[in-house]
Scaffold this motif. Sequence first.
Motif, PDB file in Angstrom:
ATOM      1  N   LEU A 111       0.833  -1.209   0.000  1.00 52.12           N
ATOM      2  CA  LEU A 111       0.000   0.000   0.000  1.00 52.12           C
ATOM      3  C   LEU A 111       0.866   1.258   0.000  1.00 52.12           C
ATOM      4  N   SER A 112       1.945   1.245   0.777  1.00 53.10           N
ATOM      5  CA  SER A 112       2.856   2.387   0.826  1.00 53.10           C
ATOM      6  C   SER A 112       3.459   2.660  -0.550  1.00 53.10           C
ATOM      7  N   ILE A 113       3.901   1.597  -1.222  1.00 56.54           N
ATOM      8  CA  ILE A 113       4.481   1.745  -2.566  1.00 56.54           C
ATOM      9  C   ILE A 113       3.448   2.316  -3.527  1.00 56.54           C
ATOM     10  N   CYS A 114       2.235   1.769  -3.478  1.00 59.68           N
ATOM     11  CA  CYS A 114       1.162   2.232  -4.375  1.00 59.68           C
ATOM     12  C   CYS A 114       0.850   3.705  -4.158  1.00 59.68           C
ATOM     13  N   LEU A 115       0.735   4.119  -2.914  1.00 55.75           N
ATOM     14  CA  LEU A 115       0.392   5.510  -2.617  1.00 55.75           C
ATOM     15  C   LEU A 115       1.503   6.461  -3.042  1.00 55.75           C
ATOM     16  N   ILE A 116       2.757   6.052  -2.854  1.00 59.97           N
ATOM     17  CA  ILE A 116       3.877   6.892  -3.282  1.00 59.97           C
ATOM     18  C   ILE A 116       3.879   7.039  -4.801  1.00 59.97           C
ATOM     19  N   LEU A 117       3.667   5.928  -5.518  1.00 54.97           N
ATOM     20  CA  LEU A 117       3.656   5.972  -6.980  1.00 54.97           C
ATOM     21  C   LEU A 117       2.507   6.819  -7.505  1.00 54.97           C
ATOM     22  N   ILE A 118       1.315   6.595  -6.962  1.00 59.38           N
ATOM     23  CA  ILE A 118       0.144   7.345  -7.428  1.00 59.38           C
ATOM     24  C   ILE A 118       0.296   8.834  -7.117  1.00 59.38           C
ATOM     25  N   SER A 119       0.769   9.135  -5.913  1.00 57.02           N
ATOM     26  CA  SER A 119       0.970  10.541  -5.545  1.00 57.02           C
ATOM     27  C   SER A 119       2.021  11.198  -6.434  1.00 57.02           C
ATOM     28  N   GLY A 120       3.085  10.446  -6.747  1.00 58.13           N
ATOM     29  CA  GLY A 120       4.112  10.972  -7.640  1.00 58.13           C
ATOM     30  C   GLY A 120       3.566  11.265  -9.020  1.00 58.13           C
ATOM     31  N   ILE A 121       2.750  10.350  -9.540  1.00 55.43           N
ATOM     32  CA  ILE A 121       2.139  10.555 -10.859  1.00 55.43           C
ATOM     33  C   ILE A 121       1.209  11.758 -10.847  1.00 55.43           C
ATOM     34  N   PRO A 169      -4.800  -4.421  -1.092  1.00 57.38           N
ATOM     35  CA  PRO A 169      -4.432  -3.003  -1.214  1.00 57.38           C
ATOM     36  C   PRO A 169      -5.005  -2.285  -2.433  1.00 57.38           C
ATOM     37  N   LEU A 170      -4.822  -2.844  -3.625  1.00 62.50           N
ATOM     38  CA  LEU A 170      -5.312  -2.164  -4.825  1.00 62.50           C
ATOM     39  C   LEU A 170      -6.834  -2.051  -4.824  1.00 62.50           C
ATOM     40  N   THR A 171      -7.501  -3.095  -4.367  1.00 63.25           N
ATOM     41  CA  THR A 171      -8.962  -3.044  -4.264  1.00 63.25           C
ATOM     42  C   THR A 171      -9.399  -2.026  -3.231  1.00 63.25           C
ATOM     43  N   ALA A 172      -8.659  -1.952  -2.126  1.00 65.37           N
ATOM     44  CA  ALA A 172      -8.983  -0.982  -1.073  1.00 65.37           C
ATOM     45  C   ALA A 172      -8.812   0.445  -1.592  1.00 65.37           C
ATOM     46  N   ILE A 173      -7.754   0.699  -2.369  1.00 67.92           N
ATOM     47  CA  ILE A 173      -7.552   2.024  -2.964  1.00 67.92           C
ATOM     48  C   ILE A 173      -8.710   2.379  -3.886  1.00 67.92           C
ATOM     49  N   LYS A 174      -9.115   1.417  -4.716  1.00 71.45           N
ATOM     50  CA  LYS A 174     -10.235   1.643  -5.640  1.00 71.45           C
ATOM     51  C   LYS A 174     -11.521   1.925  -4.871  1.00 71.45           C
TER      52      LYS A 174
END
Length: 253
Positions: A111-121, A169-174
Amino acid sequence: MENEVQLLDKAASRPFSDGWVWIKKAFGLSQERAGKWLLMSVIMCLCIGLCGFFLYDVSINILREFIAIFLLLSFTGGLVVSMASLIEEDDLATSYLFAGFQYKFLQLLFLSICLILISGILNGLGYMILMAVGINIMTLAVIVPIVFFISFSISWLALPLMMLQDIKPLTAIKMSFLGSLKNILPILCAFLIFILAIGGFVMLIISLADILSDRTVSKIRFLVLVLLLTAPIINAAFMYVGYRNIWTNVPME
């Protein structure tokens, strides 16, 4: 013990006034067993501060950012579990603070990796748009809130969904993003109340600064310190109440 909390198939759409309910309930929950909450907050701050001290000389900024976000998510996840345990089972233990590390370590890493990547984008896209159309008050007033809302909406419900409903994690983000899209008005209400409350408090202190005695100023500083220590608890409570009202069959009123 409350009725069993079950996940809805689709996110509920709450009225504008529900934002006030989220804040009111969050502050109320943070007052229940306040001593134990403060202890947990102090432990959390000490652990993060200690890690920050040892990571101070790390030259890789992205690594420092990742560890900071992972620690923050893990401890906040533990606070969310603690909140759920208190409300649903009338049970609160200091050890629940470490539930994220114990039960969702790999998921929180991802989840941390996903949030950092999405926030960066998002930040990159926002910057490119600003460069393309020009930086002025109008573009900032549009781009900055949109980027902030998306960053907020993908994370604030993802954590309780992961910790309490075992969502990936990805489902939770969605699900967090979709739930936020259906509840833009109450989110706006909550942020307006929060900004007005903080702004009003700051303006009051500034306006009275010259007439307050040193003893009163010391008391205000102590109050501010206590409020800062309760901030992680209120944040976790806000996440929990939002999750209950948007994604479960037992909303909190």
